[in-house]
Each structure stands twice: as C-alpha cells, then as structure tokens.
Design a protein around this motif. Sequence first.
Motif, PDB file in Angstrom:
ATOM      1  N   TYR A 161      -6.099  10.078 -10.229  1.00  0.00           N
ATOM      2  CA  TYR A 161      -5.729  10.325  -8.828  1.00  0.00           C
ATOM      3  C   TYR A 161      -6.969  10.390  -7.946  1.00  0.00           C
ATOM      4  O   TYR A 161      -6.984   9.839  -6.837  1.00  0.00           O
ATOM      5  CB  TYR A 161      -4.942  11.635  -8.737  1.00  0.00           C
ATOM      6  N   ASN A 162      -8.016  11.061  -8.423  1.00  0.00           N
ATOM      7  CA  ASN A 162      -9.239  11.227  -7.633  1.00  0.00           C
ATOM      8  C   ASN A 162      -9.947   9.910  -7.373  1.00  0.00           C
ATOM      9  O   ASN A 162     -10.772   9.817  -6.453  1.00  0.00           O
ATOM     10  CB  ASN A 162     -10.197  12.186  -8.345  1.00  0.00           C
ATOM     11  N   ILE A 163      -9.663   8.901  -8.172  1.00  0.00           N
ATOM     12  CA  ILE A 163     -10.269   7.580  -7.987  1.00  0.00           C
ATOM     13  C   ILE A 163      -9.353   6.664  -7.172  1.00  0.00           C
ATOM     14  O   ILE A 163      -9.799   5.995  -6.230  1.00  0.00           O
ATOM     15  CB  ILE A 163     -10.587   6.925  -9.355  1.00  0.00           C
ATOM     16  N   ILE A 164      -8.055   6.651  -7.513  1.00  0.00           N
ATOM     17  CA  ILE A 164      -7.122   5.705  -6.905  1.00  0.00           C
ATOM     18  C   ILE A 164      -6.801   6.073  -5.455  1.00  0.00           C
ATOM     19  O   ILE A 164      -6.745   5.202  -4.576  1.00  0.00           O
ATOM     20  CB  ILE A 164      -5.836   5.621  -7.740  1.00  0.00           C
TER      21      ILE A 164
ATOM     22  N   LEU B 269       0.817  -1.215   0.000  1.00  0.00           N
ATOM     23  CA  LEU B 269       0.000   0.000   0.000  1.00  0.00           C
ATOM     24  C   LEU B 269       0.848   1.261   0.000  1.00  0.00           C
ATOM     25  O   LEU B 269       0.582   2.199  -0.751  1.00  0.00           O
ATOM     26  CB  LEU B 269      -0.933   0.009   1.213  1.00  0.00           C
ATOM     27  N   TRP B 270       1.883   1.307   0.836  1.00  0.00           N
ATOM     28  CA  TRP B 270       2.727   2.504   0.891  1.00  0.00           C
ATOM     29  C   TRP B 270       3.474   2.713  -0.421  1.00  0.00           C
ATOM     30  O   TRP B 270       3.682   3.848  -0.858  1.00  0.00           O
ATOM     31  CB  TRP B 270       3.709   2.418   2.057  1.00  0.00           C
ATOM     32  N   PHE B 271       3.886   1.606  -1.064  1.00  0.00           N
ATOM     33  CA  PHE B 271       4.571   1.722  -2.352  1.00  0.00           C
ATOM     34  C   PHE B 271       3.621   2.261  -3.416  1.00  0.00           C
ATOM     35  O   PHE B 271       3.961   3.198  -4.148  1.00  0.00           O
ATOM     36  CB  PHE B 271       5.125   0.366  -2.786  1.00  0.00           C
ATOM     37  N   TYR B 272       2.422   1.675  -3.521  1.00  0.00           N
ATOM     38  CA  TYR B 272       1.442   2.152  -4.508  1.00  0.00           C
ATOM     39  C   TYR B 272       1.049   3.596  -4.220  1.00  0.00           C
ATOM     40  O   TYR B 272       0.877   4.402  -5.137  1.00  0.00           O
ATOM     41  CB  TYR B 272       0.192   1.267  -4.490  1.00  0.00           C
TER      42      TYR B 272
ATOM     43  N   THR C  39       2.837   5.959  -2.682  1.00  0.00           N
ATOM     44  CA  THR C  39       3.927   6.861  -3.054  1.00  0.00           C
ATOM     45  C   THR C  39       4.074   6.964  -4.561  1.00  0.00           C
ATOM     46  O   THR C  39       4.256   8.068  -5.111  1.00  0.00           O
ATOM     47  CB  THR C  39       5.247   6.372  -2.429  1.00  0.00           C
ATOM     48  N   LEU C  40       3.968   5.833  -5.249  1.00  0.00           N
ATOM     49  CA  LEU C  40       4.118   5.819  -6.705  1.00  0.00           C
ATOM     50  C   LEU C  40       3.032   6.644  -7.383  1.00  0.00           C
ATOM     51  O   LEU C  40       3.331   7.484  -8.254  1.00  0.00           O
ATOM     52  CB  LEU C  40       4.081   4.377  -7.217  1.00  0.00           C
ATOM     53  N   GLN C  41       1.777   6.439  -6.997  1.00  0.00           N
ATOM     54  CA  GLN C  41       0.700   7.173  -7.663  1.00  0.00           C
ATOM     55  C   GLN C  41       0.734   8.658  -7.295  1.00  0.00           C
ATOM     56  O   GLN C  41       0.352   9.508  -8.099  1.00  0.00           O
ATOM     57  CB  GLN C  41      -0.652   6.547  -7.338  1.00  0.00           C
ATOM     58  N   ASN C  42       1.217   9.007  -6.103  1.00  0.00           N
ATOM     59  CA  ASN C  42       1.373  10.418  -5.752  1.00  0.00           C
ATOM     60  C   ASN C  42       2.376  11.098  -6.673  1.00  0.00           C
ATOM     61  O   ASN C  42       2.155  12.214  -7.166  1.00  0.00           O
ATOM     62  CB  ASN C  42       1.838  10.559  -4.300  1.00  0.00           C
ATOM     63  N   TRP C  43       3.502  10.418  -6.930  1.00  0.00           N
ATOM     64  CA  TRP C  43       4.531  10.993  -7.786  1.00  0.00           C
ATOM     65  C   TRP C  43       4.083  11.063  -9.248  1.00  0.00           C
ATOM     66  O   TRP C  43       4.282  12.079  -9.923  1.00  0.00           O
ATOM     67  CB  TRP C  43       5.820  10.176  -7.685  1.00  0.00           C
ATOM     68  N   VAL C  44       3.453  10.007  -9.717  1.00  0.00           N
ATOM     69  CA  VAL C  44       3.084   9.951 -11.135  1.00  0.00           C
ATOM     70  C   VAL C  44       1.860  10.811 -11.414  1.00  0.00           C
ATOM     71  O   VAL C  44       1.851  11.640 -12.343  1.00  0.00           O
ATOM     72  CB  VAL C  44       2.820   8.492 -11.572  1.00  0.00           C
ATOM     73  N   LEU C  45       0.800  10.645 -10.636  1.00  0.00           N
ATOM     74  CA  LEU C  45      -0.484  11.269 -10.952  1.00  0.00           C
ATOM     75  C   LEU C  45      -0.633  12.682 -10.405  1.00  0.00           C
ATOM     76  O   LEU C  45      -1.405  13.466 -10.956  1.00  0.00           O
ATOM     77  CB  LEU C  45      -1.627  10.392 -10.419  1.00  0.00           C
ATOM     78  N   ASP C  46       0.097  13.019  -9.334  1.00  0.00           N
ATOM     79  CA  ASP C  46      -0.025  14.370  -8.774  1.00  0.00           C
ATOM     80  C   ASP C  46       1.172  15.225  -9.169  1.00  0.00           C
ATOM     81  O   ASP C  46       1.032  16.214  -9.890  1.00  0.00           O
ATOM     82  CB  ASP C  46      -0.160  14.296  -7.262  1.00  0.00           C
ATOM     83  N   PHE C  47       2.370  14.833  -8.748  1.00  0.00           N
ATOM     84  CA  PHE C  47       3.554  15.594  -9.125  1.00  0.00           C
ATOM     85  C   PHE C  47       3.785  15.564 -10.630  1.00  0.00           C
ATOM     86  O   PHE C  47       4.168  16.571 -11.240  1.00  0.00           O
ATOM     87  CB  PHE C  47       4.781  15.033  -8.402  1.00  0.00           C
TER      88      PHE C  47
ATOM     89  N   LEU D 171      13.721   2.909   2.697  1.00  0.00           N
ATOM     90  CA  LEU D 171      13.920   3.369   1.320  1.00  0.00           C
ATOM     91  C   LEU D 171      12.758   4.224   0.841  1.00  0.00           C
ATOM     92  O   LEU D 171      12.936   5.156   0.057  1.00  0.00           O
ATOM     93  CB  LEU D 171      14.109   2.159   0.392  1.00  0.00           C
ATOM     94  N   LEU D 172      11.551   3.910   1.311  1.00  0.00           N
ATOM     95  CA  LEU D 172      10.372   4.653   0.870  1.00  0.00           C
ATOM     96  C   LEU D 172      10.226   6.003   1.563  1.00  0.00           C
ATOM     97  O   LEU D 172       9.509   6.875   1.072  1.00  0.00           O
ATOM     98  CB  LEU D 172       9.100   3.825   1.127  1.00  0.00           C
ATOM     99  N   VAL D 173      10.892   6.179   2.697  1.00  0.00           N
ATOM    100  CA  VAL D 173      10.757   7.432   3.448  1.00  0.00           C
ATOM    101  C   VAL D 173      11.189   8.628   2.609  1.00  0.00           C
ATOM    102  O   VAL D 173      10.547   9.686   2.629  1.00  0.00           O
ATOM    103  CB  VAL D 173      11.564   7.367   4.764  1.00  0.00           C
ATOM    104  N   VAL D 174      12.286   8.481   1.852  1.00  0.00           N
ATOM    105  CA  VAL D 174      12.817   9.616   1.078  1.00  0.00           C
ATOM    106  C   VAL D 174      11.838  10.073  -0.010  1.00  0.00           C
ATOM    107  O   VAL D 174      11.478  11.258  -0.052  1.00  0.00           O
ATOM    108  CB  VAL D 174      14.192   9.272   0.477  1.00  0.00           C
ATOM    109  N   PRO D 175      11.378   9.190  -0.920  1.00  0.00           N
ATOM    110  CA  PRO D 175      10.411   9.665  -1.918  1.00  0.00           C
ATOM    111  C   PRO D 175       9.090  10.110  -1.297  1.00  0.00           C
ATOM    112  O   PRO D 175       8.440  11.022  -1.806  1.00  0.00           O
ATOM    113  CB  PRO D 175      10.207   8.455  -2.836  1.00  0.00           C
ATOM    114  N   SER D 176       8.698   9.487  -0.186  1.00  0.00           N
ATOM    115  CA  SER D 176       7.462   9.883   0.481  1.00  0.00           C
ATOM    116  C   SER D 176       7.587  11.282   1.074  1.00  0.00           C
ATOM    117  O   SER D 176       6.729  12.143   0.870  1.00  0.00           O
ATOM    118  CB  SER D 176       7.111   8.878   1.582  1.00  0.00           C
TER     119      SER D 176
END
Length: 286
Positions: free
Chosen positions: A64-67, A22-25, A27-35, A187-192
Amino acid sequence: MSEHSSVKADEAAGTAPFHLDLWFYFTLQNWVLDFGRPIAMLVFPLEWFPLNKPSVGDYFHMAYNIITPFLLLQLIERCPRTLPRSLIYVSIITFIMGASIHLVGDSVNHRLIFSGYQNHLSVRENPIIKNLKPETLIDSFELLYYYDEYLGHSMWYIPFFLILFMYFSSCFTPTKAESSMPGAALLLVVPSGLYYWYLVTEGQIFILFIFTSFAMLALVLHQKRKRLFLDSNGLFLFYSFALTLLLVALWVAWLWNDPVLRKKYPGVIYVPEPWAFYTLHVSSQH
C-alpha cells in the motif's frame, strides 16, 4: 504524439475524461491492501507468520505504501491544470513517512491481539499491559500507540486529503453537459464511499474529513457563481465523500448509547473504530 495532443486538448477544454482505470485501481487496492490487511492477519495461519516476524498484513501495508503514492502521482499527472509541484512532492513524501510509521505501530498492535490485547480498551486499561513491570514499560506502549494512532495517522492522512482536495479543485468545467458521471463511475461510488467510511472511523480522522468535505462544498458553491461545474471526476469524489458522511452518521447513531465505547471515546467527537467494535462485540462472543 497523438496522446500528447489529446492531453493538451483536454487542458484547453478545462476538463478531463473520467479516469476509470485509476479510480478502479485506487478503490481496489484500498479495499485489498488497507481494509483487507487486518482481515488477512486473522485468516492466514499464525504458523506461517510467527509473532516475531512481519505478518501478511505488514506486507499488505508495504505494498500500500508503494502503490498508493504511485496512483496519486498518476492522478496528478492527469490533472486538467498544473498543480504546485513542490507542495505535491512534499505531501507525497510526508504521506509515505506517515504510512511507514503507522506500519510499525499497527504491526505491533495487531500482534498484541493474539496475546489478549483488547482494542476497545485504552493502553493502560488492557489486562496484558496494566500489570507490566517496571511500569515505565507501559509508557513505552503508550508511545507506540501515539506513533500509530496520532503521529502516523496525521502524517498519513493530512497530505492524502490535501492531494485529493488539490486535484478536486481542478475538476471544474464551463460546460454544463460535461457535469455528469458515466455508469461505471456510479457503480464505483458505493465501494469508494464505503471504504472512506472505514478510513474515517478506523483512522479517527473525522475532523479532517469533515473539514475537507466542507472545503469541497464551499469550492463547489464558489465555482458555481462563476458558472463552472464539476466534471465526472469531481462528481465521483464529491458523491463518494457525501456517501461517507451519511455512513458515518448512521454508524455513530447506531452505537450512540454503547457504554464501553463511550468510555474509550469520551470526547465531543464520538466516532468508534470498527475494530474496537469487533473486539468488543464480535470476537469476545467466540
């Protein structure tokens, strides 16, 4: 049946394993769909997405609004203890409504950039806006800006951080040995944390963020008196927010003496938006 039993066992133990998926998905969708949303609008040829049609960034925003609400609900379902369902549902509904309001306002705002709109200036100071006739049209653009930057952001981010805080409040364990993070979490803390820096600065929600961060810290200190410690999921959120706070402080210090940005953000809380910096110092040089 075995999965159901394991969930019950986690609840009985008062903790939960680290939700890497969940945290990976998330973080990934935040970077791709928002940033990545405004970047995609600049990268894809304008001929593919005419100015009178939704842009590729708008489709990113719709996804983003759905995922994001789906992932938040999945996170709540894995919560070690039961949270108030009514408050969760109202928060999710408000989040979707606010993000959808923002979708429309942000879409028009980014399309205006192709016509010469400058993000580092206020609506009335923009060259393509200030000479509009009749002048009441300027009021309409200011209304659009209000829906985008104030109402949309408030209805989007307040329930978002409320849900994260409610989840965080359940991330405590009486076992000191369980208060640690696996390597994948580190490892996920930095991109998050870097994404939340973007969210706080571009969304202009520093007050909301700092309030949430201090509430989290106060809760940690309160629970420590009860000999309760953060589990891996709680530590992940806590360290992500701590990194975000550090990055925001460095960002503000770097741009502290910028006269143009100082004029746009005249209040006591001075936190410039990255895209305002981009239009002022990057795109204007090309």
